[in-house]
Design an enzyme around this catalytic site. Sequence first.
Site, PDB file in Angstrom:
ATOM      1  N   GLU A   1       5.783  -7.575  -7.052  1.00 41.35           N
ATOM      2  CA  GLU A   1       6.498  -6.591  -6.231  1.00 41.35           C
ATOM      3  C   GLU A   1       7.575  -7.240  -5.375  1.00 41.35           C
ATOM      4  O   GLU A   1       8.648  -6.667  -5.170  1.00 41.35           O
ATOM      5  CB  GLU A   1       5.503  -5.818  -5.345  1.00 41.35           C
ATOM      6  CG  GLU A   1       4.623  -4.822  -6.089  1.00 41.35           C
ATOM      7  CD  GLU A   1       3.413  -5.445  -6.769  1.00 41.35           C
ATOM      8  OE1 GLU A   1       3.204  -6.669  -6.604  1.00 41.35           O
ATOM      9  OE2 GLU A   1       2.676  -4.713  -7.462  1.00 41.35           O
TER      10      GLU A   1
ATOM     11  N   GLN B   1       3.680   0.716  -8.595  1.00 38.74           N
ATOM     12  CA  GLN B   1       2.690   1.479  -9.355  1.00 38.74           C
ATOM     13  C   GLN B   1       1.842   2.352  -8.424  1.00 38.74           C
ATOM     14  O   GLN B   1       1.538   3.494  -8.755  1.00 38.74           O
ATOM     15  CB  GLN B   1       1.822   0.535 -10.172  1.00 38.74           C
ATOM     16  CG  GLN B   1       1.134   1.246 -11.305  1.00 38.74           C
ATOM     17  CD  GLN B   1       0.825   0.307 -12.450  1.00 38.74           C
ATOM     18  OE1 GLN B   1      -0.139  -0.449 -12.382  1.00 38.74           O
ATOM     19  NE2 GLN B   1       1.636   0.338 -13.495  1.00 38.74           N
ATOM     20  N   PHE B   2       1.503   1.815  -7.287  1.00 36.77           N
ATOM     21  CA  PHE B   2       0.866   2.580  -6.211  1.00 36.77           C
ATOM     22  C   PHE B   2       1.530   2.143  -4.909  1.00 36.77           C
ATOM     23  O   PHE B   2       1.846   0.958  -4.746  1.00 36.77           O
ATOM     24  CB  PHE B   2      -0.641   2.298  -6.139  1.00 36.77           C
ATOM     25  CG  PHE B   2      -1.434   2.944  -7.243  1.00 36.77           C
ATOM     26  CD1 PHE B   2      -2.103   4.147  -7.036  1.00 36.77           C
ATOM     27  CD2 PHE B   2      -1.500   2.363  -8.499  1.00 36.77           C
ATOM     28  CE1 PHE B   2      -2.822   4.758  -8.057  1.00 36.77           C
ATOM     29  CE2 PHE B   2      -2.215   2.965  -9.530  1.00 36.77           C
ATOM     30  CZ  PHE B   2      -2.882   4.166  -9.316  1.00 36.77           C
ATOM     31  N   ALA B   3       1.678   3.094  -3.987  1.00 41.51           N
ATOM     32  CA  ALA B   3       2.302   2.764  -2.692  1.00 41.51           C
ATOM     33  C   ALA B   3       1.593   1.586  -2.038  1.00 41.51           C
ATOM     34  O   ALA B   3       2.225   0.720  -1.423  1.00 41.51           O
ATOM     35  CB  ALA B   3       2.244   3.970  -1.762  1.00 41.51           C
ATOM     36  N   ASP B   4       0.270   1.541  -2.217  1.00 42.06           N
ATOM     37  CA  ASP B   4      -0.549   0.485  -1.606  1.00 42.06           C
ATOM     38  C   ASP B   4      -0.040  -0.918  -1.960  1.00 42.06           C
ATOM     39  O   ASP B   4      -0.090  -1.836  -1.154  1.00 42.06           O
ATOM     40  CB  ASP B   4      -2.016   0.611  -2.062  1.00 42.06           C
ATOM     41  CG  ASP B   4      -2.515   2.036  -2.033  1.00 42.06           C
ATOM     42  OD1 ASP B   4      -1.803   2.921  -2.558  1.00 42.06           O
ATOM     43  OD2 ASP B   4      -3.613   2.278  -1.513  1.00 42.06           O
ATOM     44  N   PHE B   5       0.442  -1.076  -3.208  1.00 48.60           N
ATOM     45  CA  PHE B   5       0.864  -2.407  -3.671  1.00 48.60           C
ATOM     46  C   PHE B   5       2.206  -2.822  -3.075  1.00 48.60           C
ATOM     47  O   PHE B   5       2.608  -3.970  -3.192  1.00 48.60           O
ATOM     48  CB  PHE B   5       0.946  -2.450  -5.200  1.00 48.60           C
ATOM     49  CG  PHE B   5      -0.337  -2.075  -5.891  1.00 48.60           C
ATOM     50  CD1 PHE B   5      -1.557  -2.212  -5.253  1.00 48.60           C
ATOM     51  CD2 PHE B   5      -0.327  -1.570  -7.179  1.00 48.60           C
ATOM     52  CE1 PHE B   5      -2.741  -1.852  -5.879  1.00 48.60           C
ATOM     53  CE2 PHE B   5      -1.504  -1.207  -7.812  1.00 48.60           C
ATOM     54  CZ  PHE B   5      -2.709  -1.351  -7.166  1.00 48.60           C
TER      55      PHE B   5
ATOM     56  N   HIS C   1      -5.767   2.557  -3.599  1.00 46.04           N
ATOM     57  CA  HIS C   1      -4.930   3.388  -4.473  1.00 46.04           C
ATOM     58  C   HIS C   1      -4.676   4.739  -3.821  1.00 46.04           C
ATOM     59  O   HIS C   1      -4.502   5.742  -4.501  1.00 46.04           O
ATOM     60  CB  HIS C   1      -5.593   3.604  -5.831  1.00 46.04           C
ATOM     61  CG  HIS C   1      -5.699   2.371  -6.666  1.00 46.04           C
ATOM     62  ND1 HIS C   1      -6.612   1.378  -6.425  1.00 46.04           N
ATOM     63  CD2 HIS C   1      -4.992   1.956  -7.746  1.00 46.04           C
ATOM     64  CE1 HIS C   1      -6.479   0.423  -7.319  1.00 46.04           C
ATOM     65  NE2 HIS C   1      -5.493   0.743  -8.130  1.00 46.04           N
TER      66      HIS C   1
END
Lengths: 321, 345
Positions: A58, A80-84, A125
Amino acid sequence: MSITYLEAIQAAQDKALEDNESVYIYGQDVGSFGGAFKATKNLAKKYPGRVIDAPISEDAMVGSAIGASAEGMRPVLEMQFADFSTVAINQIGNQAATQFWRTGVPCPITVRLPSGGTEGGGPFHSQSMEAIYAQYPGLIILTPGTVEDAYSMLLEAIEIDDPVIFCEHKYLYYHLKADRLPHKNLPVGKARIARAGKHATVVTYSAMLHEALLAADGLKEEGWDIEIVDLRSIKPIDTDTILASVARTGRLLCVSEAFPWGGVNAEVISRVTSEGFHLLDAPPQRLNAKDTPIPFHPDLWKTHRPTSQAIASSLRNLLRY
Amino acid sequence: MAEAEIKVAKKESSDPASQYRAAFRYMLLARTFEERTASLYRAGKIVGGVFMGKGQEAFSVGLALALDKEREDIYGPLIRDQAGRLAFGEQLIDAARTYLGSVKGPMRARDGNVHRGNIHDGMIPMISHLGSHISVVSGRLIGKRFNNKSNFVGGVCIGDGGTSTGAFHEALNQAAVEKLPLVVAVADNQFAYSTSTERQFACKDLVDRAIGYGFEGYSIDGTNLDVCLETFDKAVNRAREGHGPQLVIGHLLRLCGHGEHDDASYISDERKKQAFGGDCLQIAQQHLLDSGISNKIEISQWTSDIVKQVEDATSAAQREPGPDPFQETWQALSTSHLSEGNATT
């Protein structure tokens, strides 16, 4: 015809790629696979070489987008997910967000964050990152809560000359449908009165908009008319529309799916009490997710986030004051 | 000005002797300027810190001289690359302005010292987070590729400490996956602030990582200007010819503190006597004399020209205005109508 929130995001990227050769999409699995949620479905085939799979990096994804934007490109990144995106928070907050102010050279990148909770998503996630990014000067933060906004605001985001954090809600991907995509819509930076009312104002955004609308439907049967302001844009925040609504109702409840400490709710309440204290008939209230990591099990998750029932309960307390 | 003369020397001839002479003068200019900023720092005239490249000028200038702005090459310097910045084309006055807080500098006093750059001119304005500028340089190359350009190269600098970051790893892996014409120059100067390389990495030589990333690798004596020029010339050409990313490790010793606030008491004199502990500028000067490429009279003339050039730049920058907070826009977005302004309520 009906189109989902997710299809609107795919359609907006399709149109952006079609209209502007400087646009390219970069993210994990976005190529021929079409993305983890299929938000880039069929785009790699339709636009060869412009929808590119990234390694699980990222930081480097965002760093390279910043560089490419200086060459005239308009990168659209999919986390892929906001968390990442926390892995890239340095590139977003320190590199992209500071560039224009430091150098005078704009940084037109769009970072899509599939945000918010879904059943079984769990702690990593499910997160809502908008308040964290809003803290950094130099970023624009968008949180569309309707199919129409998902489409028009993503197109607008890609055209904006500054870094945009586009928080699209995963719960709305399949649940939300519209008859058609809009030709014209409110611009970025303007909040929308999602429901007119007179007894209390709910300021909210993204998936919580729909929980608030459900709560307002329920309270209607009890004789209360609740006004709902959909912020649409977290930064900039449309303080004028919020204050005008509070002027009509005298009561304010802010609802957000994000963690409670600080954040969008706190910002709205701070602005309303500072600039519109005289408009208030009751202390402004806020409702957030709980101050714990986001639970995996659906029974826990449904209690962790604000629901229509919790919003209705908070509103009843506010209306009784 | 002497600065312009150096550039002419670079362009007029590509024979090794002329290149060596030009490189030496950039090194001398950088060293003289940095020593001047260090004395201004001690006099309290500098805003912020001073970070010198003493001991790594040969390695720094080697990469920058191999790059070519006319081919739209991109340069990503780090804190110890004053020599490289000058060789890439930075105007000395802009360096002086940034250190001295002049509003006329490229960062308009909004950012300082080593953070200066010029995006349109291909020089990346580094942020402080080590390794994060590598993928920005890669992005410039990706953008050029999208725009159907060719023959460009990116050169980017980092130190041994910076190789321990996640950003470094992500960027090198990404550059290899994308087969970018990127040259990564790692100045292994034996210390990251006070931490020696034994506490920084456990491989025998950082060049061992090249094969893991899919880079072509070089491990060289970073104190030997001849070797630096030759290696970077080769690496940049290999990248330009489509052989993919290149990793050049330069072994040398930082001959100063991390910054001028640091007396570097943790670097022993013994270290300076060991391999790669020498001063590249003295070594290069000795080579100029021994080989007959130059002579004492000419070097003395270069030195006095450079001292004057440095005095002119620092005195001019000191007379320029600093920033005016009341004239500042305080706006972080380029899109004015979406800027929230400076809400204090």
